[in-house]
Design a protein around this motif. Structure first.
Motif, PDB file in Angstrom:
ATOM      1  N   THR A   9       0.832  -1.203   0.000  1.00  0.00           N
ATOM      2  CA  THR A   9       0.000   0.000   0.000  1.00  0.00           C
ATOM      3  C   THR A   9       0.867   1.253   0.000  1.00  0.00           C
ATOM      4  O   THR A   9       0.593   2.218  -0.722  1.00  0.00           O
TER       5      THR A   9
ATOM      6  N   GLN B 117       1.166   4.313  -2.786  1.00  0.00           N
ATOM      7  CA  GLN B 117       1.099   5.733  -2.444  1.00  0.00           C
ATOM      8  C   GLN B 117       2.307   6.483  -2.993  1.00  0.00           C
ATOM      9  O   GLN B 117       2.174   7.597  -3.507  1.00  0.00           O
TER      10      GLN B 117
ATOM     11  N   PHE C 158      -4.626   9.097  -3.518  1.00  0.00           N
ATOM     12  CA  PHE C 158      -3.703   9.055  -2.378  1.00  0.00           C
ATOM     13  C   PHE C 158      -4.492   8.919  -1.078  1.00  0.00           C
ATOM     14  O   PHE C 158      -4.133   8.139  -0.193  1.00  0.00           O
ATOM     15  N   SER C 159      -5.578   9.691  -0.964  1.00  0.00           N
ATOM     16  CA  SER C 159      -6.404   9.639   0.246  1.00  0.00           C
ATOM     17  C   SER C 159      -7.040   8.262   0.420  1.00  0.00           C
ATOM     18  O   SER C 159      -7.120   7.743   1.540  1.00  0.00           O
TER      19      SER C 159
ATOM     20  N   LEU D 267      -5.865   5.429  -0.595  1.00  0.00           N
ATOM     21  CA  LEU D 267      -4.829   4.495  -0.157  1.00  0.00           C
ATOM     22  C   LEU D 267      -4.456   4.734   1.304  1.00  0.00           C
ATOM     23  O   LEU D 267      -4.132   3.787   2.034  1.00  0.00           O
ATOM     24  N   ASP D 268      -4.505   5.986   1.735  1.00  0.00           N
ATOM     25  CA  ASP D 268      -4.255   6.298   3.140  1.00  0.00           C
ATOM     26  C   ASP D 268      -5.294   5.604   4.009  1.00  0.00           C
ATOM     27  O   ASP D 268      -4.965   4.976   5.030  1.00  0.00           O
TER      28      ASP D 268
ATOM     29  N   THR E 106       2.275  14.993   1.465  1.00  0.00           N
ATOM     30  CA  THR E 106       2.107  13.616   1.019  1.00  0.00           C
ATOM     31  C   THR E 106       3.368  12.789   1.302  1.00  0.00           C
ATOM     32  O   THR E 106       3.272  11.627   1.707  1.00  0.00           O
TER      33      THR E 106
ATOM     34  N   VAL F 226       3.712   9.265   3.652  1.00  0.00           N
ATOM     35  CA  VAL F 226       4.393   8.031   3.260  1.00  0.00           C
ATOM     36  C   VAL F 226       5.506   7.692   4.254  1.00  0.00           C
ATOM     37  O   VAL F 226       5.660   6.531   4.665  1.00  0.00           O
TER      38      VAL F 226
END
Length: 234
Positions: A122, A126, A138-139, A141-142, A183, A187
């Motif tokens: 994951t 990202q 991106f959100s 996947l967060d 971002t 990560v």
């Protein structure tokens, strides 16, 4: 109050499912992504036309959004996307931090290799999005990263609870995400959490989680300055 949400295109729904939950899910997603910004007027008639429905399921969807504090309903007048309530955001953060500190403790004690590999995958996905500035994916996947941890800790229903109560802080995070370096920090934080879990280091996992979850709240003043009409202290 400001602009109305307009759309002349009929949006197709899954006819095998009840309509109201689908309208709720779609509107909630649009509010959390800020496609529908605070102050946007939601017309029941326009929404019914957009989804090809009667007004009853639209009304039910709006009432559920009102229960989550994402819209303000003025009877016989209008329904408006709510401002971001900072007090509600702080309480949602408190709840999520309290739960996730125990989640990462559990995972660090388990040291599940399959989970660690899943979470690293994951993070890798990202990382691929960093230069694309695809904040929406991106959100998602967060959220997937954290949901995977709840599921592995055996408390998936608590993830559902946290999600229902996180509308205001999710919108704060969405405002913060485009800020330079944010971002990358997400990560990096995710990687630190997983490194600590892999090593069975409970204290390090919890410290990394605390830092990760507090990032946006530490920037509330800057977010308020950039978006003065979006936030309310509540």
């Amino acid at each position: 109050m400001k602009n109305h949400a307009h759309s002349s295109t009929v949006t197709r729904l899954d006819r095998s499912r009840h309509a109201a939950p689908q309208v709720f899910e779609r509107l909630r997603e649009m509010i959390l992504s800020l496609e529908l910004t605070p102050g946007t007027v939601l017309s029941r008639t326009e929404l019914a036309n957009r989804y090809g429905l009667s007004q009853t399921p639209v009304r039910d969807a709006l009432m559920k959004l009102g229960e989550e504090g994402l819209v303000d309903i003025y009877p016989q007048h209008a329904t408006v996307v709510s401002q971001i309530n900072v007090t509600s955001a702080l309480q949602a953060h408190f709840l999520r931090r309290s739960i996730e500190l125990e989640v990462v403790r559990t995972l660090a004690e388990q040291r599940n290799a399959a989970l660690i590999a899943q979470l690293r995958e994951t993070i890798a996905r990202q990382t691929e999005l960093l230069d694309l500035k695809n904040y929406e994916q991106f959100s998602l996947l967060d959220q997937a990263f954290h949901r995977q941890m709840y599921e592995a800790a055996g408390v998936p229903q608590l993830w559902d609870l946290v999600r229902r109560l996180s509308g205001h802080i999710d919108r704060l995070r969405r405002l913060h995400l485009p800020v330079e370096g944010k971002t990358m920090a997400v990560v990096r934080d995710h990687a630190e959490i997983i490194d600590a879990i892999e090593h069975g280091d409970v204290e390090a996992a919890q410290a990394a989680l605390r830092k990760h979850l507090s990032g946006t709240l530490n920037q509330i003043d800057q977010i308020r300055t950039s978006h003065p009409n979006f936030l309310a202290d509540g």
